[in-house]
Design a protein around this motif. Structure first.
Motif, PDB file in Angstrom:
ATOM      1  N   VAL A  10      -1.357  24.042   0.165  1.00 10.37           N
ATOM      2  CA  VAL A  10      -1.678  22.645  -0.215  1.00 10.37           C
ATOM      3  C   VAL A  10      -0.697  22.364  -1.358  1.00 10.37           C
ATOM      4  N   GLU A  11      -0.123  23.273  -2.277  1.00 12.12           N
ATOM      5  CA  GLU A  11       0.939  23.304  -3.321  1.00 12.12           C
ATOM      6  C   GLU A  11       2.223  22.579  -2.568  1.00 12.12           C
ATOM      7  N   LYS A  12       2.420  23.256  -1.507  1.00 11.48           N
ATOM      8  CA  LYS A  12       3.951  22.781  -0.798  1.00 11.48           C
ATOM      9  C   LYS A  12       3.574  21.343  -0.257  1.00 11.48           C
ATOM     10  N   LYS A  13       2.393  20.869   0.291  1.00 13.37           N
ATOM     11  CA  LYS A  13       1.976  19.642   0.726  1.00 13.37           C
ATOM     12  C   LYS A  13       2.095  18.493  -0.571  1.00 13.37           C
ATOM     13  N   LYS A  14       1.670  18.952  -1.525  1.00 13.61           N
ATOM     14  CA  LYS A  14       1.675  18.170  -2.854  1.00 13.61           C
ATOM     15  C   LYS A  14       3.053  17.808  -3.519  1.00 13.61           C
ATOM     16  N   GLU A  15       3.795  19.063  -3.322  1.00 10.15           N
ATOM     17  CA  GLU A  15       5.316  18.990  -3.712  1.00 10.15           C
ATOM     18  C   GLU A  15       6.215  17.934  -2.770  1.00 10.15           C
ATOM     19  N   LYS A  57      11.629  12.721   0.135  1.00  9.86           N
ATOM     20  CA  LYS A  57      10.765  13.207   1.084  1.00  9.86           C
ATOM     21  C   LYS A  57       9.312  12.677   1.243  1.00  9.86           C
ATOM     22  N   GLY A  58       9.013  11.936  -0.039  1.00  9.97           N
ATOM     23  CA  GLY A  58       7.614  11.524  -0.002  1.00  9.97           C
ATOM     24  C   GLY A  58       7.068  10.425   1.071  1.00  9.97           C
ATOM     25  N   ALA A  59       8.063   9.513   1.217  1.00  5.24           N
ATOM     26  CA  ALA A  59       8.006   8.670   2.147  1.00  5.24           C
ATOM     27  C   ALA A  59       7.945   9.224   3.674  1.00  5.24           C
ATOM     28  N   ALA A  60       8.671   9.906   3.898  1.00  4.35           N
ATOM     29  CA  ALA A  60       8.849  10.424   5.261  1.00  4.35           C
ATOM     30  C   ALA A  60       7.641  11.295   5.382  1.00  4.35           C
ATOM     31  N   TYR A  61       6.962  11.977   4.397  1.00  2.00           N
ATOM     32  CA  TYR A  61       5.884  12.838   4.805  1.00  2.00           C
ATOM     33  C   TYR A  61       4.630  11.993   4.939  1.00  2.00           C
ATOM     34  N   LEU A  62       4.653  10.805   4.341  1.00  4.88           N
ATOM     35  CA  LEU A  62       3.598   9.923   4.547  1.00  4.88           C
ATOM     36  C   LEU A  62       3.702   9.261   5.919  1.00  4.88           C
ATOM     37  N   THR A  63       4.879   8.883   6.064  1.00  6.47           N
ATOM     38  CA  THR A  63       4.893   8.268   7.631  1.00  6.47           C
ATOM     39  C   THR A  63       4.351   9.306   8.561  1.00  6.47           C
ATOM     40  N   GLU A  64       4.993  10.605   8.608  1.00  8.33           N
ATOM     41  CA  GLU A  64       4.561  11.497   9.569  1.00  8.33           C
ATOM     42  C   GLU A  64       2.934  11.715   9.560  1.00  8.33           C
ATOM     43  N   ALA A  65       2.493  11.768   8.558  1.00  5.71           N
ATOM     44  CA  ALA A  65       1.035  12.104   8.466  1.00  5.71           C
ATOM     45  C   ALA A  65       0.142  11.100   8.880  1.00  5.71           C
ATOM     46  N   VAL A  66       0.591  10.000   8.465  1.00  3.52           N
ATOM     47  CA  VAL A  66      -0.139   8.594   9.124  1.00  3.52           C
ATOM     48  C   VAL A  66       0.282   8.730  10.686  1.00  3.52           C
ATOM     49  N   LEU A  67       1.258   8.977  11.152  1.00  5.26           N
ATOM     50  CA  LEU A  67       1.608   8.900  12.568  1.00  5.26           C
ATOM     51  C   LEU A  67       0.909   9.852  13.353  1.00  5.26           C
ATOM     52  N   GLU A  68       0.735  11.103  12.898  1.00  3.23           N
ATOM     53  CA  GLU A  68      -0.117  12.123  13.481  1.00  3.23           C
ATOM     54  C   GLU A  68      -1.522  11.874  13.503  1.00  3.23           C
ATOM     55  N   LEU A 114       0.791  -1.292  -0.169  1.00  2.00           N
ATOM     56  CA  LEU A 114       0.360   0.050   0.118  1.00  2.00           C
ATOM     57  C   LEU A 114       0.989   1.108  -0.149  1.00  2.00           C
ATOM     58  N   ALA A 115       1.878   1.134   0.783  1.00  2.00           N
ATOM     59  CA  ALA A 115       2.777   2.388   0.676  1.00  2.00           C
ATOM     60  C   ALA A 115       3.359   2.783  -0.526  1.00  2.00           C
ATOM     61  N   ARG A 116       3.830   1.613  -1.031  1.00  2.74           N
ATOM     62  CA  ARG A 116       4.554   1.799  -2.343  1.00  2.74           C
ATOM     63  C   ARG A 116       3.730   2.187  -3.609  1.00  2.74           C
ATOM     64  N   TYR A 117       2.509   1.792  -3.540  1.00  4.72           N
ATOM     65  CA  TYR A 117       1.615   1.963  -4.401  1.00  4.72           C
ATOM     66  C   TYR A 117       1.132   3.489  -4.274  1.00  4.72           C
ATOM     67  N   ILE A 118       0.908   4.165  -3.023  1.00  2.68           N
ATOM     68  CA  ILE A 118       0.833   5.368  -2.992  1.00  2.68           C
ATOM     69  C   ILE A 118       1.737   6.316  -3.316  1.00  2.68           C
ATOM     70  N   LEU A 119       3.050   5.864  -2.947  1.00  6.86           N
ATOM     71  CA  LEU A 119       4.057   6.712  -3.412  1.00  6.86           C
ATOM     72  C   LEU A 119       4.261   6.814  -4.742  1.00  6.86           C
ATOM     73  N   HIS A 120       3.952   5.618  -5.435  1.00  5.01           N
ATOM     74  CA  HIS A 120       4.037   5.587  -6.802  1.00  5.01           C
ATOM     75  C   HIS A 120       2.978   6.458  -7.551  1.00  5.01           C
ATOM     76  N   LEU A 121       1.677   6.460  -7.011  1.00  5.72           N
ATOM     77  CA  LEU A 121       0.866   7.228  -7.646  1.00  5.72           C
ATOM     78  C   LEU A 121       1.002   8.656  -7.759  1.00  5.72           C
ATOM     79  N   ARG A 122       1.787   9.111  -6.305  1.00  5.29           N
ATOM     80  CA  ARG A 122       1.950  10.389  -6.299  1.00  5.29           C
ATOM     81  C   ARG A 122       3.119  11.020  -6.984  1.00  5.29           C
ATOM     82  N   GLY A 123       4.400  10.007  -7.199  1.00  7.10           N
ATOM     83  CA  GLY A 123       5.378  10.580  -7.881  1.00  7.10           C
ATOM     84  C   GLY A 123       5.257  10.237  -9.320  1.00  7.10           C
TER      85      GLY A 123
END
Length: 434
Positions: free
Chosen positions: A283-288, A295-306, A210-219
């Motif tokens: 919002v633009e900075k979040k998407k970037e 940094k995409g994986a780290a952003y995902l990790t922190e958002a899920v943890l929060e 799931l994590a790799r797929y969402i990162l692939h979709l975003r990138g």
């Protein structure tokens, strides 16, 4: 009571916790102690606003307790799981008396102090093994970048304990019901090996995919942004549900899912040790940031943890208030007077020390890990699970009273000591680093 009363009560409760949050952080008690007191006041012991029979309402109580799933992101713990097994062994040895192999079918395992059969002592050992640092957030791992060995040890252990103790709860119930098959081999393969290994594997695989797929979709496609609340809840429920469907441990699947998500992030950027993925405003900075290969994986990790932290705070509030409502001092057994100190002051510290054998953990951290073996929602889940899966009615009041005594003492004793001890610990560590 009318619905208006409950709206007002919950509104005052939520707002009051928000207003007094910083004050509670400074005082020698935790929010869990506050919730426990509120539940006790609402229960039949004081105002009688809510009345619940814990035995008759076991099906109702088991469902919300099962939903207490911790998606904390761990980097692992040397003591994770091992101290739970050691505590279960210690709990059994504290009360078991074997009356000779010739009388094993009838009397083996009867305690000379607790007067419980072998199955009940094993079940009780499993019930009292899970730990819950969420009840004292000062000792909980609150960030994937926190490098405290103390918090790693306690949080990692709690994540593993829920699933590690479950096979032994099943063993205790099988012994009590007389349904242990194949001399215990069926239990060992199905409920011990597969429940544990299968749960860990299912959680790790699903979370990684799931994590790799969402990162692939975003990138690659610029899709799948936002909605981290749905993503976190979807990961949690999916891993738990698939594991349960496959007769594996849903609790361990959730633990492994959090760990796997952390591994995805570390593999994307293994040299990163500091938090550089602070959630931006625009919002633009979040998407970037979310689409960034670095940094995409780290952003995902922190958002899920929060978001996981928000889930846990709400679960803590609901579950501990529920415990306060159910708590009845008159039902506490006399054996709790010696059993509680035995577990808190001897069995728990000894099992933590043995579990950390060979680990590079400072002595002070070991002592605090040995003390902060907080009992809480996990113990109640196993207790009410046993109520609905064949625990004899004659044993239910005894196990209920012992479990309630341990959890109540843990909320009060550990809650009162966590703030001053952690402040002292932080000061000692800062002095050592100078």
């Amino acid at each position: 009571m009318s619905s208006d009363f409950w709206y007002i009560t919950l509104g005052v409760l939520f707002a009051g916790i928000a207003f007094t949050g910083t004050l509670i952080d400074r005082l020698p008690f935790t929010t869990a102690m506050v919730y426990f007191g509120i539940g006790f006041l609402l229960g039949p012991q004081v105002f009688g606003v809510v009345r619940l029979d814990p035995v008759a309402s076991q099906a109702f109580l088991e469902a919300p307790l099962k939903s207490r799933l911790d998606f904390t992101l761990h980097r692992g713990s040397q003591a994770a799981g091992s101290s739970a097994r050691l505590q279960m062994a210690g709990n059994n040895l504290a009360g078991i008396w074997i009356d000779g192999p010739d009388r094993w079918p009838d009397y083996a395992g009867w305690s000379f102090l607790l007067r419980l059969p072998a199955g009940a002592t094993r079940l009780l050992g499993a019930i009292l093994a899970p730990t819950d640092p969420v009840l004292a957030s000062d000792v909980e791992l609150d960030s994937p970048f926190d490098r405290s060995r103390l918090r790693f040890g306690i949080t990692g252990e709690a994540g593993m304990n829920d699933g590690t103790a479950f096979p032994f709860a099943i063993l205790g119930l099988d012994l009590l019901r007389g349904t242990l098959e194949g001399g215990g081999w069926v239990w060992f393969v199905r409920d011990m090996i597969w429940l544990t290994v299968g749960g860990l594997a299912i959680g790790a695989i699903l979370s990684t995919l799931l994590a790799r797929y969402i990162l692939h979709l975003r990138g690659a496609h610029g899709e799948g942004f936002g909605r981290h609340d749905f993503l976190a809840l979807g990961m949690l429920l999916l891993t738990y549900g698939v594991a349960q469907l496959c007769h594996a441990s849903g609790f361990l699947a959730v633990f492994a899912a959090g760990y796997a998500l952390r591994r995805v992030e570390m593999n994307r950027n293994p040299d990163r040790h500091e938090n550089t993925a602070e959630l931006p405003v625009s919002v633009e900075k979040k998407k970037e940031l979310a689409a960034s290969p670095e940094k995409g994986a780290a952003y995902l990790t922190e958002a899920v943890l929060e978001l996981n932290e928000h889930f846990k705070r709400m679960a803590e509030l609901g579950m501990v208030i529920l415990f306060g409502i159910l708590f009845t001092p008159k039902s506490l057994p006399q054996e709790a007077l010696w059993l509680v100190p035995l577990l808190f002051l001897l069995i728990r510290p000894a099992s933590a020390e043995i579990g950390l054998w060979g680990a590079k953990v400072p002595r002070l951290d070991r002592r605090l890990i040995g003390w902060f073996g907080l009992r809480g929602i996990g113990s109640h889940y196993y207790l009410f699970y046993a109520f609905g899966h064949g625990l004899p009615a004659s044993l239910q009041p005894r196990l209920l009273g012992i479990t309630f005594a341990f959890v109540a003492c843990s909320i009060v004793l550990h809650g009162a000591s966590v703030t001053p001890l952690m402040r002292w610990f932080q000061a000692r560590r800062q002095d050592a680093e100078r």
